[in-house]
Design a protein around this motif. Structure first.
Motif, PDB file in Angstrom:
ATOM      1  N   UNK A 197      37.380   1.533 -41.895  1.00  0.00           N
ATOM      2  CA  UNK A 197      38.329   2.468 -40.917  1.00  0.00           C
ATOM      3  C   UNK A 197      37.393   3.502 -39.659  1.00  0.00           C
ATOM      4  N   UNK A 198      37.878   4.156 -38.897  1.00  0.00           N
ATOM      5  CA  UNK A 198      37.501   5.007 -38.245  1.00  0.00           C
ATOM      6  C   UNK A 198      38.051   6.091 -37.669  1.00  0.00           C
ATOM      7  N   UNK A 199      37.479   7.305 -37.480  1.00  0.00           N
ATOM      8  CA  UNK A 199      38.786   8.187 -36.699  1.00  0.00           C
ATOM      9  C   UNK A 199      38.049   8.826 -35.543  1.00  0.00           C
ATOM     10  N   UNK A 200      38.343   9.461 -34.616  1.00  0.00           N
ATOM     11  CA  UNK A 200      37.488   9.309 -33.484  1.00  0.00           C
ATOM     12  C   UNK A 200      38.581  10.282 -32.396  1.00  0.00           C
ATOM     13  N   UNK A 201      38.133  10.998 -31.932  1.00  0.00           N
ATOM     14  CA  UNK A 201      39.082  12.002 -30.931  1.00  0.00           C
ATOM     15  C   UNK A 201      39.352  11.658 -30.011  1.00  0.00           C
ATOM     16  N   UNK A 202      40.855  11.854 -29.669  1.00  0.00           N
ATOM     17  CA  UNK A 202      41.653  10.920 -28.517  1.00  0.00           C
ATOM     18  C   UNK A 202      42.312  12.251 -27.585  1.00  0.00           C
ATOM     19  N   UNK A 203      42.306  11.647 -26.724  1.00  0.00           N
ATOM     20  CA  UNK A 203      42.650  12.379 -25.414  1.00  0.00           C
ATOM     21  C   UNK A 203      43.335  11.382 -24.784  1.00  0.00           C
ATOM     22  N   UNK A 204      44.779  11.916 -24.790  1.00  0.00           N
ATOM     23  CA  UNK A 204      46.124  11.535 -24.444  1.00  0.00           C
ATOM     24  C   UNK A 204      46.339  11.448 -23.321  1.00  0.00           C
ATOM     25  N   UNK A 205      45.621  12.691 -22.622  1.00  0.00           N
ATOM     26  CA  UNK A 205      46.211  12.128 -21.180  1.00  0.00           C
ATOM     27  C   UNK A 205      44.983  11.426 -20.309  1.00  0.00           C
ATOM     28  N   UNK A 206      43.919  11.252 -21.186  1.00  0.00           N
ATOM     29  CA  UNK A 206      43.139  10.124 -20.321  1.00  0.00           C
ATOM     30  C   UNK A 206      42.978   8.814 -20.369  1.00  0.00           C
ATOM     31  N   UNK A 207      43.481   8.318 -21.237  1.00  0.00           N
ATOM     32  CA  UNK A 207      44.227   6.947 -22.092  1.00  0.00           C
ATOM     33  C   UNK A 207      45.069   6.253 -22.880  1.00  0.00           C
ATOM     34  N   UNK A 208      45.382   5.735 -23.171  1.00  0.00           N
ATOM     35  CA  UNK A 208      46.033   5.009 -24.497  1.00  0.00           C
ATOM     36  C   UNK A 208      45.778   4.752 -25.366  1.00  0.00           C
ATOM     37  N   UNK A 209      46.025   5.299 -27.036  1.00  0.00           N
ATOM     38  CA  UNK A 209      45.709   4.889 -28.382  1.00  0.00           C
ATOM     39  C   UNK A 209      44.813   3.891 -28.087  1.00  0.00           C
ATOM     40  N   UNK A 210      45.541   2.696 -28.246  1.00  0.00           N
ATOM     41  CA  UNK A 210      45.689   1.484 -27.707  1.00  0.00           C
ATOM     42  C   UNK A 210      44.527   0.831 -26.447  1.00  0.00           C
ATOM     43  N   UNK A 211      44.145   2.102 -26.095  1.00  0.00           N
ATOM     44  CA  UNK A 211      42.959   1.395 -25.028  1.00  0.00           C
ATOM     45  C   UNK A 211      41.482   2.197 -25.831  1.00  0.00           C
ATOM     46  N   UNK A 212      42.015   3.186 -26.378  1.00  0.00           N
ATOM     47  CA  UNK A 212      40.521   3.271 -26.514  1.00  0.00           C
ATOM     48  C   UNK A 212      40.463   2.738 -28.157  1.00  0.00           C
ATOM     49  N   UNK A 213      40.871   2.705 -29.225  1.00  0.00           N
ATOM     50  CA  UNK A 213      40.975   1.577 -29.839  1.00  0.00           C
ATOM     51  C   UNK A 213      40.124   0.295 -29.447  1.00  0.00           C
ATOM     52  N   UNK A 214      40.893  -0.251 -28.888  1.00  0.00           N
ATOM     53  CA  UNK A 214      40.378  -1.945 -28.652  1.00  0.00           C
ATOM     54  C   UNK A 214      38.582  -1.239 -27.331  1.00  0.00           C
ATOM     55  N   UNK A 215      38.342  -0.329 -27.085  1.00  0.00           N
ATOM     56  CA  UNK A 215      36.852  -0.040 -26.257  1.00  0.00           C
ATOM     57  C   UNK A 215      36.438   0.010 -28.193  1.00  0.00           C
ATOM     58  N   UNK A 216      36.777   0.465 -29.001  1.00  0.00           N
ATOM     59  CA  UNK A 216      35.755   0.769 -30.001  1.00  0.00           C
ATOM     60  C   UNK A 216      35.906  -1.099 -31.085  1.00  0.00           C
ATOM     61  N   UNK A 217      36.915  -1.320 -31.252  1.00  0.00           N
ATOM     62  CA  UNK A 217      36.982  -3.010 -31.596  1.00  0.00           C
ATOM     63  C   UNK A 217      36.447  -3.415 -30.618  1.00  0.00           C
ATOM     64  N   UNK A 218      35.832  -3.224 -29.332  1.00  0.00           N
ATOM     65  CA  UNK A 218      35.613  -4.676 -28.883  1.00  0.00           C
ATOM     66  C   UNK A 218      34.086  -4.377 -29.309  1.00  0.00           C
TER      67      UNK A 218
END
Length: 182
Positions: free
Chosen positions: A6-27
């Protein structure tokens, strides 16, 4: 990958989607090149990785935080910002089982109790790959396979998974985010 995380991160909706931010973390987590993962979504909206079907993922975001689960087994995750509100009774009466409604109504800290129960319900539905209609049907029976954390004293995070996943989970977060078991 053999671990569940489980990873919890800051999320700025106006910068990118949650899925794209999660994808970067997963990769990065899986040591894969950027852009190498392909994603799909079930009819109920549950995301999955097309080219890594052995990896299960679950995402949730709320008021500036994004929570991500990845592992070898299905799991559901939900994070909610605990909005200051005096009563959630109407929502609780629609969604909660009789036992959970009684627990909520008898609680000395109803807002925290509401969010604890709500995140459990949401995580269960996500684990099962069902939509919100499963909650509205009142046929939903929550399991006992879940754990909660308080996140930075303002959020509640719930993970619903098998006992094997819950007993081996690795939890990480960004330095300015603090997790405490509930």
């Amino acid at each position: 990958m053999t671990k569940n995380c489980v990873h919890v991160m800051n999320y700025h909706k106006h910068l990118c989607s949650g899925r794209s931010q999660a994808a970067s973390f997963l990769e990065e987590f899986l040591s894969l090149p950027s852009g190498s993962l392909s994603y799909g979504e079930t009819a109920a909206g549950k995301p999955y990785i097309l080219n890594q079907p052995q990896i299960s993922i679950s995402l949730s975001h709320s008021e500036g935080l994004l929570a991500l689960f990845c592992g070898r087994e299905e799991a559901g995750i939900d994070i909610e910002f605990m909005k200051p509100r005096t009563s959630f009774r109407e929502i609780a009466e629609i969604i909660f089982s009789h036992n959970d409604l009684a627990q909520y109504l008898e609680s000395k800290d109803q807002p925290r109790t509401f969010y604890t129960l709500w995140t459990r319900y949401e995580a269960e539905v996500k684990k099962a790959g069902q939509g919100i209609n499963a909650l509205l049907s009142k046929t939903w029976i929550p399991s006992e396979r879940y754990t909660h954390w308080i996140v930075s004293n303002e959020y509640i995070l719930c993970l619903c998974a098998s006992e094997r996943v819950l007993s081996t989970i690795e939890i990480s977060c960004e330095p300015d985010i603090h997790l405490m078991p509930l």
